[in-house]
Scaffold this active site. Sequence first.
Site, PDB file in Angstrom:
ATOM      1  N   CYS A 120     -41.558  79.108  45.399  1.00 39.28           N
ATOM      2  CA  CYS A 120     -41.115  78.512  44.140  1.00 39.28           C
ATOM      3  C   CYS A 120     -42.273  77.982  43.309  1.00 39.28           C
ATOM      4  CB  CYS A 120     -40.104  77.397  44.402  1.00 39.28           C
ATOM      5  SG  CYS A 120     -40.712  76.129  45.538  1.00 39.28           S
ATOM      6  N   ASN A 121     -43.408  77.705  43.925  1.00 40.20           N
ATOM      7  CA  ASN A 121     -44.540  77.169  43.153  1.00 40.20           C
ATOM      8  C   ASN A 121     -45.874  77.791  43.545  1.00 40.20           C
ATOM      9  OD1 ASN A 121     -45.136  75.911  45.601  1.00 40.20           O
ATOM     10  ND2 ASN A 121     -44.114  74.006  44.988  1.00 40.20           N
TER      11      ASN A 121
ATOM     12  N   GLY B 280     -28.301  79.221  51.111  1.00 41.42           N
ATOM     13  CA  GLY B 280     -29.339  79.941  51.844  1.00 41.42           C
ATOM     14  C   GLY B 280     -30.349  78.991  52.454  1.00 41.42           C
TER      15      GLY B 280
ATOM     16  N   GLY C 284     -30.920  75.854  50.237  1.00 38.52           N
ATOM     17  CA  GLY C 284     -29.709  75.051  50.260  1.00 38.52           C
ATOM     18  C   GLY C 284     -29.535  74.319  51.579  1.00 38.52           C
TER      19      GLY C 284
END
Length: 382
Positions: free
Chosen positions: A39-40, A166, A169
Amino acid sequence: MLVVRADYKKYPVPVLEKMRIDEDEFYNKYDACVVVQTCNRIEAYFDTEINSNVDGILKDFQGFDVLKGKNATFHFLKVSCGMDSMILGENQILGQIKTSFQKARELKKTSRYLDSLFLKAIHVGQRARTETKINEGGVSIGSAAVELAEKNFGLANRNVLLIGAGEMGTLVAKALIEKHIKAVIVANRTYERAETLAKELKGMAVHFDKLKEAINFSDVIICATSSPHHILEKKDLIDVGNKIIIDIANPRDVDDSVRELENIELYAIDDLRHISDKNLQSRIEEIPAVEKIIDEEYEVLMKQIEKINVEEVLKEFNNYIEEIRVKELEKAIKLSKTKNPEEIMENFSKAFAKRITHDFVSYSINTSKEDLMNSAWWKNGK
């Protein structure tokens, strides 16, 4: 080795999303490579012994930072330990490295060097988390999202909607279990997965087509799907009342235009770096211990790489000898019809030795003494 990289330290998430690598195109174009995207973070690793066109790679990855050789290797070992993560010591990166490596291997896109590097990085990451407290508190992007919600708005007696069941989550769910929440709803495109996670949270699952009703019911919404496109847009949230939305999906689940709505407070991954962490100082104190592990394992890795290099040289040398042997044998077979066996064997052995000597002399004429002494191919087992 060559690494091209872009991460949260230099670019915000919206920019990183635009820089994301199309993995199908990437693996179709390059060999001996692995791409790791989170994500980053966006990073691509290349074995430059096979990918010799470094200038071409750098041209394809303009805007990315570049690391080579020892610096690249140390960087990757630190990444695997969570030392380069937005949240120091987070566990998720190790699983992401494993998944990325597995994909590249299944596509037959790694090399012996990259196999050694990634297996070593995974081992180092495991050692760091077993032998030190660098991951104390089970920190993750998911737990940081929950901390952000609790710190800024409070979660006691709140209704929380978790969109996505997933990996990300699940990390959110683990953090939510410890909080005194009024109600938890889990929504996921695969209802069975939502149901399983909801049971762990003692909450309820909803089908994705009931998402609007779940949003209306909730105070705090945490988005953590793996959808390739937005699942919430401005038009979906105009009439839902005041909501706090925390989007930690990769790529983002919520269109940025949602920020224009007065009734919505939207937070993304970039906002998590400022969250206070009660265990941070104790994890910072573990950095020297992790660095010691990295130093130890780097030396082991270098010995493994040296062994690989020697094996490759020996393989090339054996191929070279076999090529000469076959050619000279063919000549000997042709002569066997006209000359006696002893003379043929004498000529065969002399020709074999002469060819090797000739090639070595040709090589050594334009080679420095130092390079010549470091060349092992001609020593034939000495």
